[in-house]
Write a protein that holds these residues in place. Structure first.
Motif, PDB file in Angstrom:
ATOM      1  N   VAL A 158      26.545 -20.339   0.835  1.00 50.20           N
ATOM      2  CA  VAL A 158      26.278 -18.992   1.404  1.00 50.20           C
ATOM      3  C   VAL A 158      27.608 -18.373   2.047  1.00 50.20           C
ATOM      4  CG1 VAL A 158      24.922 -17.674   3.352  1.00 50.20           C
ATOM      5  CG2 VAL A 158      23.799 -19.247   1.805  1.00 50.20           C
ATOM      6  N   VAL A 159      28.195 -19.134   2.679  1.00 54.42           N
ATOM      7  CA  VAL A 159      29.688 -18.701   3.328  1.00 54.42           C
ATOM      8  C   VAL A 159      30.552 -18.086   2.165  1.00 54.42           C
ATOM      9  CG1 VAL A 159      31.411 -19.226   4.900  1.00 54.42           C
ATOM     10  CG2 VAL A 159      29.073 -20.021   5.592  1.00 54.42           C
ATOM     11  N   THR A 160      30.612 -19.271   1.336  1.00 49.63           N
ATOM     12  CA  THR A 160      31.702 -18.891   0.290  1.00 49.63           C
ATOM     13  C   THR A 160      31.459 -17.626  -0.485  1.00 49.63           C
ATOM     14  OG1 THR A 160      31.966 -21.234   0.081  1.00 49.63           O
ATOM     15  CG2 THR A 160      32.857 -20.086  -1.644  1.00 49.63           C
ATOM     16  N   ILE A 161      30.155 -17.669  -0.795  1.00 52.46           N
ATOM     17  CA  ILE A 161      29.762 -16.691  -1.843  1.00 52.46           C
ATOM     18  C   ILE A 161      29.458 -15.473  -1.141  1.00 52.46           C
ATOM     19  CG2 ILE A 161      27.830 -15.620  -3.273  1.00 52.46           C
ATOM     20  CD1 ILE A 161      27.088 -18.404  -3.993  1.00 52.46           C
ATOM     21  N   GLY A 162      29.266 -15.236   0.268  1.00 56.12           N
ATOM     22  CA  GLY A 162      29.100 -14.118   0.987  1.00 56.12           C
ATOM     23  C   GLY A 162      30.632 -13.497   1.348  1.00 56.12           C
ATOM     24  N   VAL A 189      46.885   2.732 -15.558  1.00 53.33           N
ATOM     25  CA  VAL A 189      47.452   4.046 -15.384  1.00 53.33           C
ATOM     26  C   VAL A 189      47.526   4.896 -14.363  1.00 53.33           C
ATOM     27  CG1 VAL A 189      46.992   6.526 -16.368  1.00 53.33           C
ATOM     28  CG2 VAL A 189      46.716   4.623 -17.957  1.00 53.33           C
ATOM     29  N   CYS A 190      46.418   4.393 -13.361  1.00 52.81           N
ATOM     30  CA  CYS A 190      46.346   4.646 -11.849  1.00 52.81           C
ATOM     31  C   CYS A 190      47.300   4.113 -11.068  1.00 52.81           C
ATOM     32  CB  CYS A 190      44.992   4.557 -11.459  1.00 52.81           C
ATOM     33  SG  CYS A 190      43.750   5.732 -12.073  1.00 52.81           S
ATOM     34  N   GLY A 191      48.070   3.001 -11.615  1.00 54.83           N
ATOM     35  CA  GLY A 191      49.021   2.341 -10.718  1.00 54.83           C
ATOM     36  C   GLY A 191      48.652   0.950 -10.308  1.00 54.83           C
ATOM     37  N   LEU A 192      47.527   0.490 -10.653  1.00 51.96           N
ATOM     38  CA  LEU A 192      47.303  -0.638 -10.303  1.00 51.96           C
ATOM     39  C   LEU A 192      47.803  -1.953 -11.135  1.00 51.96           C
ATOM     40  CD1 LEU A 192      43.235  -0.561  -9.853  1.00 51.96           C
ATOM     41  CD2 LEU A 192      45.177  -0.331  -8.101  1.00 51.96           C
ATOM     42  N   ASN A 193      48.245  -2.793 -10.338  1.00 48.85           N
ATOM     43  CA  ASN A 193      49.071  -4.145 -10.653  1.00 48.85           C
ATOM     44  C   ASN A 193      47.977  -5.320 -11.541  1.00 48.85           C
ATOM     45  OD1 ASN A 193      50.460  -6.561 -11.138  1.00 48.85           O
ATOM     46  ND2 ASN A 193      52.132  -5.853  -9.794  1.00 48.85           N
ATOM     47  N   LEU A 194      47.969  -5.177 -12.840  1.00 50.48           N
ATOM     48  CA  LEU A 194      47.038  -6.022 -13.390  1.00 50.48           C
ATOM     49  C   LEU A 194      47.523  -7.575 -13.210  1.00 50.48           C
ATOM     50  CD1 LEU A 194      46.269  -3.420 -14.964  1.00 50.48           C
ATOM     51  CD2 LEU A 194      46.027  -4.897 -17.113  1.00 50.48           C
ATOM     52  N   ARG A 195      48.628  -7.819 -13.415  1.00 48.18           N
ATOM     53  CA  ARG A 195      49.107  -9.435 -13.129  1.00 48.18           C
ATOM     54  C   ARG A 195      48.745  -9.733 -11.888  1.00 48.18           C
ATOM     55  NH1 ARG A 195      52.342 -11.562 -16.784  1.00 48.18           N
ATOM     56  NH2 ARG A 195      53.297 -10.076 -18.303  1.00 48.18           N
ATOM     57  N   ARG A 196      48.852  -8.856 -10.760  1.00 46.08           N
ATOM     58  CA  ARG A 196      48.416  -9.383  -9.273  1.00 46.08           C
ATOM     59  C   ARG A 196      46.977  -9.516  -9.193  1.00 46.08           C
ATOM     60  NH1 ARG A 196      48.968  -5.575  -4.073  1.00 46.08           N
ATOM     61  NH2 ARG A 196      48.178  -6.962  -2.396  1.00 46.08           N
ATOM     62  N   VAL A 197      46.113  -8.917  -9.791  1.00 46.54           N
ATOM     63  CA  VAL A 197      44.872  -8.871  -9.731  1.00 46.54           C
ATOM     64  C   VAL A 197      44.315 -10.155 -10.559  1.00 46.54           C
ATOM     65  CG1 VAL A 197      42.396  -7.845 -10.264  1.00 46.54           C
ATOM     66  CG2 VAL A 197      44.108  -6.698  -9.375  1.00 46.54           C
ATOM     67  N   HIS A 198      44.835 -10.301 -11.626  1.00 46.83           N
ATOM     68  CA  HIS A 198      44.618 -11.498 -12.469  1.00 46.83           C
ATOM     69  C   HIS A 198      44.707 -12.848 -11.673  1.00 46.83           C
ATOM     70  CE1 HIS A 198      44.914  -9.419 -16.684  1.00 46.83           C
ATOM     71  NE2 HIS A 198      44.084  -9.035 -15.891  1.00 46.83           N
ATOM     72  N   VAL A 199      46.030 -12.790 -11.223  1.00 45.59           N
ATOM     73  CA  VAL A 199      46.594 -14.127 -10.130  1.00 45.59           C
ATOM     74  C   VAL A 199      45.132 -14.117  -9.193  1.00 45.59           C
ATOM     75  CG1 VAL A 199      48.005 -15.013  -8.447  1.00 45.59           C
ATOM     76  CG2 VAL A 199      48.848 -13.988 -10.965  1.00 45.59           C
ATOM     77  N   PHE A 200      45.035 -13.195  -8.624  1.00 44.47           N
ATOM     78  CA  PHE A 200      43.953 -13.185  -7.343  1.00 44.47           C
ATOM     79  C   PHE A 200      42.552 -13.872  -8.143  1.00 44.47           C
ATOM     80  CE2 PHE A 200      40.037 -10.851  -6.155  1.00 44.47           C
ATOM     81  CZ  PHE A 200      39.837 -11.339  -5.094  1.00 44.47           C
ATOM     82  N   ALA A 201      42.284 -13.517  -9.225  1.00 46.29           N
ATOM     83  CA  ALA A 201      41.151 -13.960  -9.844  1.00 46.29           C
ATOM     84  C   ALA A 201      41.471 -15.564 -10.353  1.00 46.29           C
ATOM     85  CB  ALA A 201      40.670 -13.050 -11.097  1.00 46.29           C
ATOM     86  N   TRP A 202      42.298 -15.923 -10.808  1.00 48.67           N
ATOM     87  CA  TRP A 202      42.592 -17.273 -11.173  1.00 48.67           C
ATOM     88  C   TRP A 202      42.470 -18.153  -9.840  1.00 48.67           C
ATOM     89  CZ3 TRP A 202      43.376 -19.711 -16.105  1.00 48.67           C
ATOM     90  CH2 TRP A 202      43.092 -18.872 -17.112  1.00 48.67           C
ATOM     91  N   VAL A 203      43.181 -17.607  -8.948  1.00 44.41           N
ATOM     92  CA  VAL A 203      43.456 -18.725  -7.706  1.00 44.41           C
ATOM     93  C   VAL A 203      42.076 -18.685  -6.946  1.00 44.41           C
ATOM     94  CG1 VAL A 203      44.400 -18.541  -5.388  1.00 44.41           C
ATOM     95  CG2 VAL A 203      45.890 -18.173  -7.133  1.00 44.41           C
ATOM     96  N   VAL A 204      41.011 -17.410  -7.030  1.00 40.22           N
ATOM     97  CA  VAL A 204      39.803 -17.677  -6.333  1.00 40.22           C
ATOM     98  C   VAL A 204      39.074 -18.523  -7.087  1.00 40.22           C
ATOM     99  CG1 VAL A 204      37.843 -16.078  -5.848  1.00 40.22           C
ATOM    100  CG2 VAL A 204      39.995 -15.384  -5.249  1.00 40.22           C
ATOM    101  N   ALA A 205      39.127 -18.626  -8.586  1.00 38.64           N
ATOM    102  CA  ALA A 205      38.337 -19.115  -9.312  1.00 38.64           C
ATOM    103  C   ALA A 205      38.405 -20.550  -9.162  1.00 38.64           C
ATOM    104  CB  ALA A 205      38.516 -18.846 -10.718  1.00 38.64           C
ATOM    105  N   ALA A 206      39.788 -21.077  -8.931  1.00 42.07           N
ATOM    106  CA  ALA A 206      40.193 -22.459  -8.609  1.00 42.07           C
ATOM    107  C   ALA A 206      39.620 -22.820  -7.379  1.00 42.07           C
ATOM    108  CB  ALA A 206      41.681 -22.411  -8.650  1.00 42.07           C
ATOM    109  N   GLY A 207      39.718 -22.028  -6.244  1.00 37.66           N
ATOM    110  CA  GLY A 207      39.157 -22.526  -5.046  1.00 37.66           C
ATOM    111  C   GLY A 207      37.669 -22.554  -5.096  1.00 37.66           C
ATOM    112  N   LEU A 208      36.874 -21.737  -5.778  1.00 44.16           N
ATOM    113  CA  LEU A 208      35.426 -22.046  -6.078  1.00 44.16           C
ATOM    114  C   LEU A 208      35.298 -23.286  -6.680  1.00 44.16           C
ATOM    115  CD1 LEU A 208      34.552 -18.345  -6.990  1.00 44.16           C
ATOM    116  CD2 LEU A 208      34.062 -19.450  -4.698  1.00 44.16           C
ATOM    117  N   GLY A 209      36.222 -23.548  -7.785  1.00 37.78           N
ATOM    118  CA  GLY A 209      35.999 -24.953  -8.351  1.00 37.78           C
ATOM    119  C   GLY A 209      35.974 -26.059  -7.639  1.00 37.78           C
ATOM    120  N   VAL A 210      36.929 -25.963  -6.636  1.00 38.98           N
ATOM    121  CA  VAL A 210      37.362 -27.125  -5.570  1.00 38.98           C
ATOM    122  C   VAL A 210      36.153 -27.239  -4.798  1.00 38.98           C
ATOM    123  CG1 VAL A 210      38.675 -27.924  -3.489  1.00 38.98           C
ATOM    124  CG2 VAL A 210      39.641 -26.785  -5.614  1.00 38.98           C
ATOM    125  N   VAL A 211      35.566 -26.153  -4.215  1.00 32.77           N
ATOM    126  CA  VAL A 211      34.301 -26.373  -3.389  1.00 32.77           C
ATOM    127  C   VAL A 211      33.240 -26.850  -4.132  1.00 32.77           C
ATOM    128  CG1 VAL A 211      32.553 -24.959  -2.029  1.00 32.77           C
ATOM    129  CG2 VAL A 211      35.141 -24.363  -1.949  1.00 32.77           C
TER     130      VAL A 211
END
Length: 300
Positions: A158-162, A189-211
């Protein structure tokens, strides 16, 4: 009639309860898969191997096999290692994502095999035991046997998903993740950094896997393939919930947990993998975009 109700009280309700507990673990694994797929359209088949390696690192750091650290310090060090692995994996995969989602997905299979080989090289093929420091008690409530492990799993899930949903809904990085998940071209096109968001997703996914790995290991043994096998259930949860839906993966995880428990008890544990594959095929045919898309009429 009374016999039927007695059967519910003694068999069905406890099975559903334990299915919900186990389903929360499947949901954590599924959320990791969906996080990466939503922003990069890559199915990360190395997810289970990375999570399993993290569990072995905690074992190695806390048991004296590599170091003799406290359990909490071992977990923190393992998380740092896994985050580094996630970053390196993305650095390896990212050029392929630009060329083809399918190529990048296949590449994750290779990454998973490399990590599994590294696990065998460092820790060997022996089965080891990794205890989770949870309160050891049990109590009965409405005919259900509730243990300290059950409450720990539910609380952590609950804490992790919340926390994950809060970050995605209320932070700039989370909003960027949603924008890129919806339309990566327009977001860039609006200026968002795709690589930064991709890294965020991969790191968060790894953390969820550890838990998820640390919570599932106390119910089974720890080997080089244990957590990777557990991720098959997480994959089924992502299919049932829809690979583009974070809430759907949560619901899918709980559904898979309950269905697997009922099938194992009432039919046979020997055919549980076959049953899981049947569920995946049925879900892909009945609601290919996920159960929430079927209910609401659109992808969530």
């Amino acid at each position: 009639m009374s016999g039927f109700l007695d059967s519910l009280a003694y068999d069905l309700f406890p099975l559903v309860w334990s299915g919900i507990v186990t389903g929360c673990l499947y949901a954590l694994g599924a959320l990791g898969l969906v996080m990466i797929f939503k922003c990069s359209r890559v199915v990360n088949f190395s997810h289970g191997n990375v999570a399993g390696f993290a569990a072995f690192l905690v074992y190695g750091f806390s048991s004296g096999a590599l170091m003799s650290l406290s359990w909490g310090t071992a977990v923190l060090l393992a998380v740092v290692c896994v985050v580094a692995i996630a970053f390196l994996t993305y650095a390896l995969i990212s050029p392929l994502i630009a060329e083809s989602d399918l190529t990048a997905t296949i590449a994750t299979l290779g990454v998973g095999l490399i990590i599994q080989g590294a696990t065998l090289l460092v820790f060997g093929a022996d089965i080891v035991s990794l205890d989770l420091p949870v309160p050891r008690f049990s109590t009965s409530l409405l005919g259900l046997r509730i243990t300290g492990y059950d409450l720990t799993v539910l609380s952590v899930a609950v804490v992790t998903i919340g926390t994950l949903f809060f970050v995605i809904d209320h932070t700039k990085l989370g909003i960027a993740f949603r924008a890129i998940s919806s339309n990566p071209f327009a977001a860039e096109v609006c200026g968002l950094n795709l690589r930064r968001v991709h890294v965020f997703a991969w790191v968060v996914a790894a953390g969820l896997g550890v838990v998820g790995a640390l919570l599932i290991v106390p119910t089974t043994f720890l080997s080089a393939t244990t957590v990777a096998a557990f991720m098959l259930q997480a994959f089924a949860a992502a299919v049932v919930g829809g690979f583009a839906s974070l809430p759907g993966s949560l619901i899918g995880g709980i559904m898979i947990g309950i269905l697997m428990n009922l099938f194992t008890f009432y039919v046979s544990p020997e055919y549980s993998s076959t049953f899981l594959l049947v569920v995946i095929l049925a879900a892909l045919n009945v609601f290919p975009n996920g159960i929430l898309a079927t209910v609401s009429g659109s992808r969530v």
